[in-house]
Write a protein that holds these residues in place. Structure first.
Motif, PDB file in Angstrom:
ATOM      1  N   GLU A 138       5.941   2.182  -8.019  1.00  0.00           N
ATOM      2  CA  GLU A 138       6.002   0.843  -8.364  1.00  0.00           C
ATOM      3  C   GLU A 138       6.979   0.741  -9.493  1.00  0.00           C
TER       4      GLU A 138
ATOM      5  N   GLN B  42       2.222   1.941  -3.563  1.00  0.00           N
ATOM      6  CA  GLN B  42       1.260   2.144  -4.575  1.00  0.00           C
ATOM      7  C   GLN B  42       0.841   3.674  -4.290  1.00  0.00           C
ATOM      8  N   VAL B  43       0.784   4.287  -2.928  1.00  0.00           N
ATOM      9  CA  VAL B  43       0.202   5.469  -2.566  1.00  0.00           C
ATOM     10  C   VAL B  43       1.335   6.514  -2.923  1.00  0.00           C
TER      11      VAL B  43
ATOM     12  N   ALA C  80      -8.267  -7.930   5.725  1.00  0.00           N
ATOM     13  CA  ALA C  80      -8.304  -6.952   4.758  1.00  0.00           C
ATOM     14  C   ALA C  80      -9.912  -6.764   4.393  1.00  0.00           C
TER      15      ALA C  80
ATOM     16  N   ASN D 111       0.670  -1.170  -0.014  1.00  0.00           N
ATOM     17  CA  ASN D 111       0.224  -0.098  -0.095  1.00  0.00           C
ATOM     18  C   ASN D 111       0.778   1.195  -0.037  1.00  0.00           C
TER      19      ASN D 111
END
Length: 591
Positions: free
Chosen positions: A229, A224-225, A484, A221
């Motif tokens: 990547e 990606q935040v 999750a 996370n």
């Protein structure tokens, strides 16, 4: 994100200390192990018998036209082949079985050891590296027994047995046969050294891959935040490329060595045929002897070719063993030497002159002194890094204090049996961790003494019963990895149920409402009041509105106590706490 790479070098092939430690795990199965050695000797003894029988069949029966004698030899050969197949099967199966039960025992012991390690150890050790120790390194140990030690002993015995028979049959032809042996030994040694380096690089790359993957998948996370990547992909590609290069290098060495060994063997056989043929033509050598020597050479060269592989397998097994034993022998665990195991506690807590540092004398806590009486609520307040979480970690003995003492009911916590101490303390952390399993398992953690009725009673107390009943399957709902499929508030409520189901006398809440919405916070605040009733409570909160009813508020700054008192008393002092309160009021108004 950076990740320290692991570099490991191979040690000595015969490390008596490591092999001695390994034998401790062999000892429970020593009967089977010694039978395996017997089978190894039997295989070595059986190896040269087939060429001997063929030599006898040709020279004593075929050459003389003795069909009955030839038939007897054939029957003996068939029996020999069946016996050899049975012994080979038993040897292969037993060596594999011993390897598997030993790595099972080592893996269980290593995992049990990890369960007792202090949290400081996990703070400083990449999880992927521990996974490598528990999986890859231990797996390589099975090869020590199935392809390493026993196989090397068998190959060496076979070599000496065949060599002895060859000299007994014809010493001149044996010397001719061995004329190419120095070339094979030199090429085998070079191959062994080259492959050893390549294997080291492969294992280092595997360890680095495991560490990188574990860290980055867990923190996906964040990757990606922050749109990382591409950069993280490039890092992974670089580590993976190192892994590929190391494997390709080892493949290259194999691709070179085996053809060279075949050529050397072919030259040796050619010399035997040339020299033997002159002896046959001169009637000094029988045909059966020549044919048997060709077979002896094939049997002789095969274990020499395999020995390089066997030694590398053994060597990597020794390296893996030394790393595993280093971890097993580490003293990074909480000493559980206390035997005080009360059924119930009052819950009086006393910290006296407590000093604590995670590293050397970089003090996180400095001379901390305070008391919490039975049934009281104490709140810890301060900026990030003030030492609030460190205090609650020390009370549960997740870390050891450097100086001072912590007492519960006037008993030093070191005197408590560790499991008993933690059983009486319910902890609700800010970062709730849930396993990929059912809600029921995540609450009970597999404790068979906790019934479903007790779980639902605790869930009703903290206000989690309704949302649990709405989930498909209720308590049997699988929350998936790290919970999750649940909201932050739902995960927090489950952590409350998990703490309450053990009915502890002491409750510790670490930022328990910092990550939930206002509606859920109100629900949790009601649950907290019910939880605290009749219990000793220590609360950490950034939201000062949640701790106004605390009996005592302790204000921490850079590891030291700056102020102590009730909410109203501290406001009257117009000190550090009053400033924090004023800042939060302004923040709420601006929102």
């Amino acid at each position: 994100m950076s990740l320290e790479k692991e570099n490991v070098k191979s040690g000595d092939i015969i490390d008596t200390q490591v092999l001695g430690k390994l034998y401790q795990f062999v000892r429970p199965y020593r009967g089977r192990f010694f039978f395996l050695i017997f089978l190894t000797v039997a295989l070595a003894a059986l190896a040269p018998t087939k060429p001997l029988f063929i030599q006898k069949a040709i020279d004593e029966h075929v050459a003389l036209g003795d069909q009955e004698g030839l038939l007897r030899i054939i029957y003996l050969l068939v029996g020999l082949l069946i016996l050899q197949a049975v012994v080979q099967f038993a040897h292969t199966y037993l060596s594999g079985w011993i390897g598997q039960v030993i790595i099972r025992d080592i893996r269980v012991k290593l995992y049990r050891h990890l369960l007792k390690m202090r949290l400081k150890f996990f703070d400083n050790t990449p999880i992927g590296r521990l996974v490598t120790r528990n999986i890859s390194d231990i797996e390589s140990l099975s090869n020590v027994f199935s392809e390493g030690l026993a196989a090397i002993i068998g190959d060496l015995l076979q070599l000496f047995t065949i060599l002895g028979v060859m000299f007994w049959v014809d010493w001149k032809l044996t010397l001719v046969s061995l004329s190419t042996l120095p070339l094979l030994i030199i090429s085998t040694y070079i191959f062994k050294e080259k492959v050893k380096v390549a294997f080291n690089e492969v294992r280092n790359a595997v360890s680095n891959l495991n560490s990188f993957l574990q860290e980055h998948i867990t923190g996906m996370n964040i990757v990606q935040v922050f749109n990382r990547e591409d950069s993280e992909y490039k890092k992974f590609d670089a580590i993976n490329t190192e892994h590929k290069k190391a494997n390709v290098k080892s493949v290259l060495y194999y691709a070179i060595y085996y053809p060279v060994a075949e050529i050397i063997q072919a030259v040796g056989i050619g010399l035997v045929v040339w020299y033997g043929a002159t002896g046959v033509f001169g009637l000094d050598l029988k045909v059966g002897v020549l044919i048997s020597f060709i077979m002896y050479l094939q049997l002789f060269f095969r274990p020499i070719r395999m020995l390089a592989d066997r030694f590398n397998t053994l060597q990597m097994g020794v390296v893996s063993s030394s790393r595993i034993f280093k971890l097993l022998e580490s003293d990074e665990h909480i000493a559980n030497e206390g035997n005080y195991s009360p059924e119930k506690l009052k819950g009086n807590i006393k910290l006296e002159n407590v000093w604590f540092a995670y590293n050397d004398e970089e003090w996180v806590l400095k001379d901390i002194n305070f008391n919490v009486k039975h049934g009281e609520t104490v709140a810890l307040v301060g900026a990030t890094g003030a030492g609030k979480s460190s205090i609650i970690n020390l009370i549960s003995r997740f870390y050891e204090i450097n100086k001072g003492s912590i007492k519960i009911d006037d008993q030093n916590i070191r005197d408590f049996e560790l499991g008993t101490l933690r059983k009486h303390i319910g902890v609700v952390l800010q970062d709730v961790f849930l396993f990929s399993d059912t809600i029921y398992f995540n609450i009970t953690l597999g404790n068979p003494d906790i019934t479903r009725e007790q779980v639902m009673e605790a869930a009703e107390l903290v206000g989690a019963k309704k949302f649990i009943e709405r989930l498909p399957g209720g308590l049997d709902y699988n929350v998936m990895e790290r919970g999750a499929t649940l909201s932050v508030g739902q995960r927090q409520l489950i952590s409350f149920v998990r703490a309450m189901v053990y009915n502890p006398e002491i409750i510790i809440l670490d930022e328990a409402t910092s990550s939930v919405d206002t509606e859920t916070e109100e629900l949790i605040q009601n649950a907290i009041e019910k939880m605290m009733k009749g219990r000793t409570s220590i609360v950490i909160a950034h939201r000062l509105s949640t701790i106004q009813k605390a009996h005592n508020i302790i204000v921490l700054h850079k590891g030291e106590i700056k102020e102590m008192g009730t909410h109203d008393t501290l406001l009257e002092k117009e000190g550090y706490y009053a400033q924090l309160h004023q800042m939060q009021l302004k923040s709420m108004v601006s929102e």
